[in-house]
Design a protein around this motif. Structure first.
Motif, PDB file in Angstrom:
ATOM      1  N   ALA A 122      -8.562  -5.206  -0.411  1.00 18.96           N
ATOM      2  CA  ALA A 122      -7.609  -5.252  -1.546  1.00 18.96           C
ATOM      3  C   ALA A 122      -6.236  -4.770  -1.217  1.00 18.96           C
ATOM      4  O   ALA A 122      -6.178  -3.905  -0.411  1.00 18.96           O
ATOM      5  N   ARG A 182      -7.849   0.101  -9.555  1.00 17.97           N
ATOM      6  CA  ARG A 182      -9.492  -0.087  -9.776  1.00 17.97           C
ATOM      7  C   ARG A 182      -9.927   1.254  -8.989  1.00 17.97           C
ATOM      8  O   ARG A 182     -11.176   1.248  -9.656  1.00 17.97           O
ATOM      9  N   ILE A 183      -9.355   1.787  -8.152  1.00 19.05           N
ATOM     10  CA  ILE A 183      -9.946   3.012  -7.460  1.00 19.05           C
ATOM     11  C   ILE A 183      -9.359   4.321  -7.761  1.00 19.05           C
ATOM     12  O   ILE A 183     -10.108   5.215  -8.371  1.00 19.05           O
ATOM     13  N   PRO A 231      -8.963   5.225 -11.935  1.00 24.26           N
ATOM     14  CA  PRO A 231     -10.110   5.519 -12.623  1.00 24.26           C
ATOM     15  C   PRO A 231     -10.640   6.685 -12.272  1.00 24.26           C
ATOM     16  O   PRO A 231     -11.302   7.558 -13.180  1.00 24.26           O
ATOM     17  N   HIS A 234      -3.938  -3.126  -6.318  1.00 25.72           N
ATOM     18  CA  HIS A 234      -5.142  -3.340  -6.773  1.00 25.72           C
ATOM     19  C   HIS A 234      -6.034  -2.033  -6.471  1.00 25.72           C
ATOM     20  O   HIS A 234      -6.952  -1.640  -7.581  1.00 25.72           O
TER      21      HIS A 234
END
Lengths: 54, 283
Positions: free
Chosen positions: B182, B190-191, B194, B186
């Motif tokens: 990734a 995404r990590i 969140p 990204h």
């Protein structure tokens, strides 16, 4: 003189356009709080390292 | 259980009741009573006086300015706080302790000094004063100064809220994502994001509350020009100094309502914030 705290003293000096005096008090307070915080952070950092090593 | 050994639950009744009563009466005397007084005083002369005080043009201007300064400060500090927390928790570099200390500094130092700093930098006798004067840019005793002071004072809230949670999570998940190919953004969206969303929201709420209530720093840089550089807390002070108590309390009640809303939001979020910290997947 009895109910005057340092920040209020700064305000008073600013209202009298005594920028040098106000800056002097501010500098003392800034340095004091920076050193205090740095000390606390170093203690925290050392205790964490100690905990990780153990 | 051996005699003389006590657990928190079985202290003698007088001790339990005594402590509870002391705590409750302290809270009632120093928190609840003043809060109620604000509303009682605000409505002492009836609803019409209350509405007049709030809908007065100067009061509306103060509310608009407070909302503007708060909006900008919260937006900037969410970005800066996120960046600072990310840098501090996911990377190792020399001088990190000094950086963390600098992030904390606005917490520890008196807001009046925060205001003074900007007067010394941007004021007429400050470093950039002459240059700004030539180009007809007003920062001190104008809206930009108020925004700057608010940003400074509220800077630590988001970063301070995020750092412990991001530290507790470590970098394992990001490293896994990196290994799986990734890219940086990204991974972040995404990590990282969140994982900390509730803590971030919590920090934003605290930041908002502080930004709206800030008095000392804003007072130094504002110049107290009615209708132009007056925020809500400054407006309360002006009204109070004019012995216009009903109006002062009416405007103050707006801030009190804000405090109550913040508390409610904080209460709702606290459980979620704990999720951020606990929800670490099995290694």
């Amino acid at each position: 003189m009895r109910t005057e705290i340092a920040p209020l003293l700064i305000i008073t000096k600013l209202e009298q356009y005594d920028y040098t005096g106000a800056t002097a008090i501010a500098l003392v307070m800034l340095v004091a709080s920076f050193l205090l915080l740095l000390g606390i952070n170093l203690i925290q950092w050392r205790s964490r390292r100690f905990a990780e090593a153990a | 259980m051996s005699p003389g050994r006590r657990s928190p639950g079985n202290d003698p009744a007088p001790v339990r009741w005594g402590l509870t009563l002391t705590a409750l009466s302290f809270l009632a005397l120093f928190v609840a009573l003043p809060l109620i007084t604000v509303f009682v005083q605000a409505l002492a002369k009836g609803w019409s006086t209350y509405w007049t005080a709030i809908r007065e043009p100067d009061a509306l201007a103060a509310i608009r300015l407070t909302l503007l300064a708060t909006g900008i400060a919260v937006l900037l500090n969410s970005l800066f706080g996120l960046a600072a927390a990310w840098a501090v928790t996911k990377f190792q570099f020399p001088g990190k302790n000094v950086l963390i200390t600098l992030i904390d500094l606005p917490f520890a130092v008196s807001p009046v000094i925060a205001g003074l700093i900007y007067v010394l930098v941007f004021g007429t006798q400050g470093w950039f004063g002459p240059w700004l004067g030539q180009h007809n840019v007003r920062i001190i005793f104008a809206v930009p100064g108020i925004v700057l002071a608010t940003v400074f004072v509220t800077f630590p809230f988001v970063a301070r809220e995020l750092i412990p949670h991001m530290q507790a999570r470590g970098t394992d998940e990001e490293e896994a994502a990196l290994v799986l190919g990734a890219g940086g953004w990204h991974i972040f969206f995404r990590i990282t994001l969140p994982n900390i969303k509730w803590s971030l929201l919590y920090g934003v709420i605290l930041c908002t509350a502080r930004a709206m209530g800030e008095f000392g720093a804003v007072s130094v840089v504002s110049g107290h020009i009615r209708g132009e550089t007056n925020t809500v807390p400054l407006h309360v002070e002006i009204l109070y100094n004019e012995y216009n108590f009903a109006a002062a309390f009416a405007v103050a009640s707006l801030l009190a309502v804000l405090a109550l809303v913040t508390l409610a939001a904080k209460r709702l979020l606290e459980g979620k914030v704990r999720q951020d910290a606990v929800e670490v997947p099995e290694a």
